[in-house]
Scaffold this active site. Sequence first.
Site, PDB file in Angstrom:
ATOM      1  CG  ASP A   1      -6.104  -2.297   3.619  1.00 48.99           C
ATOM      2  OD1 ASP A   1      -4.905  -2.143   3.918  1.00 48.99           O
ATOM      3  OD2 ASP A   1      -6.802  -1.398   3.097  1.00 48.99           O
ATOM      4  N   GLY A   2      -4.727  -3.601   6.709  1.00 49.72           N
ATOM      5  CA  GLY A   2      -4.560  -2.849   7.941  1.00 49.72           C
ATOM      6  C   GLY A   2      -3.748  -3.589   8.972  1.00 49.72           C
ATOM      7  N   GLY A   3      -2.549  -3.100   9.237  1.00 45.64           N
ATOM      8  CA  GLY A   3      -1.707  -3.712  10.268  1.00 45.64           C
ATOM      9  C   GLY A   3      -1.165  -5.083   9.899  1.00 45.64           C
TER      10      GLY A   3
ATOM     11  CG  ASP B   1      -4.989   2.932   1.282  1.00 47.56           C
ATOM     12  OD1 ASP B   1      -5.961   2.162   1.162  1.00 47.56           O
ATOM     13  OD2 ASP B   1      -3.911   2.584   1.804  1.00 47.56           O
TER      14      ASP B   1
ATOM     15  CB  SER C   1      -0.894   0.000   1.243  1.00 50.99           C
ATOM     16  OG  SER C   1      -1.408   1.285   1.447  1.00 50.99           O
TER      17      SER C   1
ATOM     18  CG  HIS D   1      -9.283   0.808   0.272  1.00 53.38           C
ATOM     19  ND1 HIS D   1      -8.623   0.594   1.463  1.00 53.38           N
ATOM     20  CD2 HIS D   1     -10.598   0.875   0.591  1.00 53.38           C
ATOM     21  CE1 HIS D   1      -9.491   0.537   2.451  1.00 53.38           C
ATOM     22  NE2 HIS D   1     -10.712   0.725   1.953  1.00 53.38           N
TER      23      HIS D   1
ATOM     24  N   GLY E   1      -0.014   2.350   9.680  1.00 53.34           N
ATOM     25  CA  GLY E   1       0.765   2.205  10.905  1.00 53.34           C
ATOM     26  C   GLY E   1      -0.031   1.922  12.163  1.00 53.34           C
TER      27      GLY E   1
ATOM     28  CG  HIS F   1      -4.055  -1.173  -1.269  1.00 53.63           C
ATOM     29  ND1 HIS F   1      -5.207  -1.889  -1.506  1.00 53.63           N
ATOM     30  CD2 HIS F   1      -4.333  -0.341  -0.244  1.00 53.63           C
ATOM     31  CE1 HIS F   1      -6.153  -1.516  -0.648  1.00 53.63           C
ATOM     32  NE2 HIS F   1      -5.646  -0.568   0.133  1.00 53.63           N
TER      33      HIS F   1
ATOM     34  CG  MET G   1     -11.002   3.949   2.896  1.00 58.37           C
ATOM     35  SD  MET G   1      -9.377   3.979   3.685  1.00 58.37           S
ATOM     36  CE  MET G   1      -8.326   4.069   2.246  1.00 58.37           C
TER      37      MET G   1
ATOM     38  N   GLY H   1      -8.157   5.038   7.686  1.00 58.78           N
ATOM     39  CA  GLY H   1      -7.815   6.454   7.798  1.00 58.78           C
ATOM     40  C   GLY H   1      -6.321   6.715   7.889  1.00 58.78           C
TER      41      GLY H   1
ATOM     42  CG  MET I   1      -8.065   7.921   3.072  1.00 54.43           C
ATOM     43  SD  MET I   1      -6.978   8.077   4.499  1.00 54.43           S
ATOM     44  CE  MET I   1      -6.105   6.521   4.404  1.00 54.43           C
TER      45      MET I   1
ATOM     46  CB  SER J   1       3.769   0.818   8.308  1.00 59.30           C
ATOM     47  OG  SER J   1       2.770   0.026   8.870  1.00 59.30           O
TER      48      SER J   1
ATOM     49  CG  MET K   1     -11.379  -1.866   6.134  1.00 60.09           C
ATOM     50  SD  MET K   1      -9.936  -1.662   5.077  1.00 60.09           S
ATOM     51  CE  MET K   1      -8.811  -0.770   6.160  1.00 60.09           C
TER      52      MET K   1
HETATM   53  C1  DX5 Z   1      -5.928   2.228   6.020  1.00 61.28           C
HETATM   54  C2  DX5 Z   1      -5.588   1.854   4.585  1.00 61.28           C
HETATM   55  C3  DX5 Z   1      -4.566   0.787   4.514  1.00 61.28           C
HETATM   56  C4  DX5 Z   1      -3.233   1.245   5.049  1.00 61.28           C
HETATM   57  C5  DX5 Z   1      -2.515   0.078   5.639  1.00 61.28           C
HETATM   58  O1  DX5 Z   1      -6.907   3.179   6.036  1.00 61.28           O
HETATM   59  O2  DX5 Z   1      -6.728   1.394   3.917  1.00 61.28           O
HETATM   60  O3  DX5 Z   1      -4.406   0.304   3.171  1.00 61.28           O
HETATM   61  O4  DX5 Z   1      -2.423   1.817   4.055  1.00 61.28           O
HETATM   62  O5  DX5 Z   1      -1.398   0.553   6.341  1.00 61.28           O
HETATM   63  P1  DX5 Z   1      -0.644  -0.398   7.390  1.00 61.28           P
HETATM   64  O6  DX5 Z   1      -0.293  -1.648   6.649  1.00 61.28           O
HETATM   65  O7  DX5 Z   1       0.525   0.404   7.805  1.00 61.28           O
HETATM   66  O8  DX5 Z   1      -1.631  -0.653   8.471  1.00 61.28           O
HETATM   67 ZN    ZN Z   2      -6.411   0.322   1.912  1.00 62.39          ZN
END
Ligand code: DX5
Ligand code: ZN
Length: 226
Positions: free
Chosen positions: A186-188, A48, A21, A80, A159, A46, A82, A156, A50, A209, A151
């Site tokens: 997706d996420g962490g 993102d 991402s 993606h 990290g 990926h 959002m 948002g 927002m 991250s 998710m």
């Molecule tokens: C969060 C995004 C994710 C984000 C993931 O809102 O949709 O794609 O970039 O970042 P990490 O992998 O650092 O959680």
């Molecule tokens: Zn994403």
Amino acid sequence: MTAAARRNPLVHDRRLLVEPSILSADFARLGEECASALAAGGDALHVDVMDGHFVPNLSMGPVVCAAVHRACPEAFLDVHLMVTDPARWIEPFAKAGAGHLQFHAEAVPDPAPVAAAIRAAGMTAGIVINPDTPAEACFCALAHVDTVMLMSVHPGHAGQSFIGRVLAKGPALRARMSPGQRLMIDGGVSPANSAECRAAGCDVLISASAIFGAPDRAAAIAAIRG
Ligand code: DX5
Ligand code: ZN
């Protein structure tokens, strides 16, 4: 090359995919960063998006997506959204080189026409659910999409810490999805939890991250892939 003509790994590869991402890339050197993530073994990028309304942050829009497409024309771009009004952004992201467009179940009363419009614009379509949204919220979308994405953070920011309880939704979704449909997360996501993600049925792992922040991006991607 048009998005429709580009090889879509979500459809044409049956193996597990890892998508860096670009939210954690150095935006001042975005083209180089994208090339680095692909050279390190990323299967797609990926992106993102927002809107500061659906989520309390702003990130990138079609102009940045188009710049990534110009810098890495062979890369498959998974966008993606959002955003509160995903239908408004279908045409702009198709023109900006997106190959896959994902929108949130929480944002639309009826996902079917949004997914149909995405496909009509030459992209594959995906539905996304937030950590607190039950799996049932996207059952009605399953006949109309190519992917479902869990998710595992509140969207948002990059990290954040991985929310492991979302993995309980994996088996229920997998049982209702066709073998050709992808379950994304997706996420962490990191080497510390990717085995759990795979065990829950996820076959597309997205990480910002843990890839862009790693001293060795190829090793990070290989470790996430497992
Ligand atoms: C969060 C995004 C994710 C984000 C993931 O809102 O949709 O794609 O970039 O970042 P990490 O992998 O650092 O959680
Ligand atoms: Zn994403």
